[in-house]
Design a protein around this motif. Structure first.
Motif, PDB file in Angstrom:
ATOM      1  N   THR A 304       0.847  -1.198   0.000  1.00 40.43           N
ATOM      2  CA  THR A 304       0.000   0.000   0.000  1.00 40.43           C
ATOM      3  C   THR A 304       0.879   1.244   0.000  1.00 40.43           C
ATOM      4  OG1 THR A 304      -0.081  -0.004   2.405  1.00 40.43           O
ATOM      5  CG2 THR A 304      -1.825  -1.187   1.253  1.00 40.43           C
ATOM      6  N   ARG A 346      -9.026  10.453  -3.162  1.00 37.87           N
ATOM      7  CA  ARG A 346      -8.023   9.572  -3.740  1.00 37.87           C
ATOM      8  C   ARG A 346      -7.362   8.706  -2.678  1.00 37.87           C
ATOM      9  NH1 ARG A 346      -4.903  11.039  -9.118  1.00 37.87           N
ATOM     10  NH2 ARG A 346      -6.411  12.371 -10.151  1.00 37.87           N
ATOM     11  N   PHE A 347      -6.904   7.557  -3.124  1.00 40.20           N
ATOM     12  CA  PHE A 347      -6.221   6.605  -2.255  1.00 40.20           C
ATOM     13  C   PHE A 347      -5.059   7.287  -1.524  1.00 40.20           C
ATOM     14  CE2 PHE A 347      -2.946   3.427  -1.467  1.00 40.20           C
ATOM     15  CZ  PHE A 347      -3.675   2.391  -0.885  1.00 40.20           C
ATOM     16  N   GLY A 348      -5.047   7.123  -0.197  1.00 43.55           N
ATOM     17  CA  GLY A 348      -3.940   7.634   0.600  1.00 43.55           C
ATOM     18  C   GLY A 348      -4.080   9.066   1.051  1.00 43.55           C
ATOM     19  N   ARG A 358      -8.927   4.729   1.497  1.00 46.20           N
ATOM     20  CA  ARG A 358      -8.368   3.419   1.136  1.00 46.20           C
ATOM     21  C   ARG A 358      -8.833   2.986  -0.242  1.00 46.20           C
ATOM     22  NH1 ARG A 358      -8.616  -0.380   6.360  1.00 46.20           N
ATOM     23  NH2 ARG A 358      -6.566  -0.974   5.615  1.00 46.20           N
ATOM     24  N   GLU A 440     -12.953   0.489  -4.336  1.00 53.89           N
ATOM     25  CA  GLU A 440     -11.693  -0.034  -3.799  1.00 53.89           C
ATOM     26  C   GLU A 440     -11.233  -1.217  -4.626  1.00 53.89           C
ATOM     27  OE1 GLU A 440     -11.173  -1.300   0.206  1.00 53.89           O
ATOM     28  OE2 GLU A 440     -11.916   0.566   1.100  1.00 53.89           O
ATOM     29  N   ASP A 449      -3.848   0.906  -4.546  1.00 56.23           N
ATOM     30  CA  ASP A 449      -4.219   2.163  -5.189  1.00 56.23           C
ATOM     31  C   ASP A 449      -4.879   1.886  -6.545  1.00 56.23           C
ATOM     32  OD1 ASP A 449      -4.506   4.681  -6.159  1.00 56.23           O
ATOM     33  OD2 ASP A 449      -2.383   5.232  -6.050  1.00 56.23           O
ATOM     34  N   LYS A 452      -3.207   3.164  -9.799  1.00 59.30           N
ATOM     35  CA  LYS A 452      -2.056   2.469 -10.381  1.00 59.30           C
ATOM     36  C   LYS A 452      -2.514   1.376 -11.336  1.00 59.30           C
ATOM     37  CE  LYS A 452       1.269   3.317  -6.645  1.00 59.30           C
ATOM     38  NZ  LYS A 452       2.162   2.700  -5.644  1.00 59.30           N
TER      39      LYS A 452
END
Length: 457
Positions: A304, A346-348, A358, A440, A449, A452
């Motif tokens: 992650t 967004r993720f993160g 997440r 997710e 992510d 990606k």
């Protein structure tokens, strides 16, 4: 003779036409799809797969009940919307299924109508041929073979005439058989059309009922949401509330992963046993034994990303998933996000209320189509606190995709889906303040992510 022919030939043509006029009684346009023939007994492999699917559904149903029980331990304002949102999802799914059924019936109706038109053309051609044949036979008459011999005609000519008359009689019999067969098909099409038309009428009536129920449920949810909107907003801002929701989802994913891993192990064992049986059979037949396929290395655990603390700029997604097959891991970088809209979370990145994203939140209008990012099988489809109507798809090799905050779920547990297939509609179920989709990706239970794996270009 010419005078006699000029008087009787029209009457003969009329007689030939009248002989077949009753066929028009069955010539109504065709209207629907034939019922499928009774399926043959399921093969042992199919029965085994159905048993495995039943087992999977049973275990997930137990998991769903456990989840509901645990959620009832602590009251949450959004829970008051649960039953209403579940009903909306159910009604939307039923409407979606009825719409698909209606489309299939209409397509079948058009097909039957075209078949009826084609048969009408064929019947007219057959009637015309029979009319001409009867007319020719009338012109030549039907002389007695003994009379021909007594007339002292050339025996060879007599033989040719007799053969000609025999061929005409045979052709006439064949034409009558073809006409009767065509008329039988017309009658079958007319009966099928009538039955399909009745089915279509029933489906349309059911659609009207579901639409009325859906509108009623939407009004009820709107009324409830207006009553508790302040409380829902306050609870969403409580420190730790989002973390509890995420923890609940992670617990669900972990338990689902164990169920799926057990099923995968069972399937692998069955595959090994089948392969061993093939090798043993090959050895008995003194053929070259097959070597065991090399086992694949376990998929690498995705790490992650570390959470940046700044809030990233929003981005627009204008693409949709398309049909895809094959290994999910090989599609990294080529996936499309499941719904068109603005990627606002967004993720993160940090979330309002604490914690980090997440997954992604994609803002989209209520009712927007949510599509599967890749082929797989639905392993969870229900309402869940914090995520509303949520659907989880297993893509194999421990990869899962998660779709939350939907207005409706159009697929159910156990159903296989294709990449790009519509599986839900976006909304704001679960007390979410904005309409859209929470999305997710997970590998071996860990969030990864999505950006990606997917591209906005």
């Amino acid at each position: 003779m010419p005078k006699k022919i000029s008087i009787c030939a029209p009457a003969l043509r009329a007689a030939a036409t009248c002989l077949l006029a009753w066929s028009a009684l069955t010539l109504t346009p065709a209207h629907a799809a034939k019922k499928t023939a009774p399926s043959s007994p399921a093969a042992p492999e199919i029965a085994e797969r159905q048993a495995d699917l039943g087992e999977l559904r049973g275990r997930i149903e137990g998991l769903r009940k456990d989840l509901n029980t645990s959620e009832e331990n602590k009251a949450d304002a959004a829970d008051r919307l649960r039953e209403s949102e579940r009903q909306i999802s159910r009604l939307q799914r039923e409407l979606h299924e009825l719409t698909d059924q209606r489309g299939r019936l209409q397509k079948r109706l058009e097909n039957l109508e075209q078949q009826s038109k084609d048969l009408a053309v064929t019947l007219n051609q057959q009637q015309s041929q029979l009319e001409k044949l009867l007319y020719k036979q009338y012109l030549r008459g039907t002389p007695d073979s003994l009379q021909l011999l007594l007339n002292g005609d050339d025996p060879n000519q007599v033989a040719r005439d007799l053969h000609y008359f025999s061929a005409i009689a045979l052709t006439r019999a064949e034409l009558m058989g073809e006409i009767n067969a065509t008329l039988d098909k017309k009658r079958a099409l007319a009966a099928d059309a009538k039955e399909r038309a009745a089915e279509l009428k029933e489906v349309e009536a059911q659609q009207q009922v579901r639409v009325a129920e859906l509108n009623k449920q939407r009004e009820e949810r709107k009324r409830l949401h207006a009553q508790i909107s302040d409380k829902v907003a306050a609870q969403r801002k409580e420190i730790g509330n989002l973390q509890q929701n995420e923890k609940r989802l992670t617990s669900l994913i972990d338990r689902l992963s164990k169920i799926l891993a057990a099923q995968a192990a069972k399937a692998a064992e069955a595959a090994r046993a089948a392969e061993a049986a093939k090798i043993a059979e090959a050895a008995r037949q003194k053929t070259k034994p097959r070597t065991e396929p090399e086992s694949k290395a376990p998929p690498r655990r995705e790490e992650t990303a570390e959470a940046p603390r700044q809030k990233p700029a929003e981005a627009e997604n204008n693409y949709e998933p398309v049909a895809s097959n094959g290994n999910f891991a090989r599609q990294k970088g080529s996936l499309r996000l499941p719904v068109r809209g603005t990627v606002s979370g967004r993720f993160g990145s940090p979330r309002d209320g604490g914690g980090t994203w997440r997954g992604l939140f994609i803002r989209a209008a209520g009712g927007s189509e949510v599509k599967a990012v890749a082929s797989g099988r639905v392993v969870f489809a229900d309402w869940m606190r914090g995520f509303g109507n949520i659907l989880i798809v297993d893509h194999g090799d421990a990869y899962l995709s998660i779709y939350g905050n939907n207005e409706s779920l159009l697929k159910q547990v156990g159903q296989s889906i294709k990449g790009g297939e519509t599986i839900a509609t976006a909304g704001n179920s679960g007390g979410n303040p904005e309409s859209g989709l929470y999305f997710e990706l997970r590998h071996q239970g860990q969030p990864i992510d999505p950006m990606k794996w997917a591209s906005l270009k």
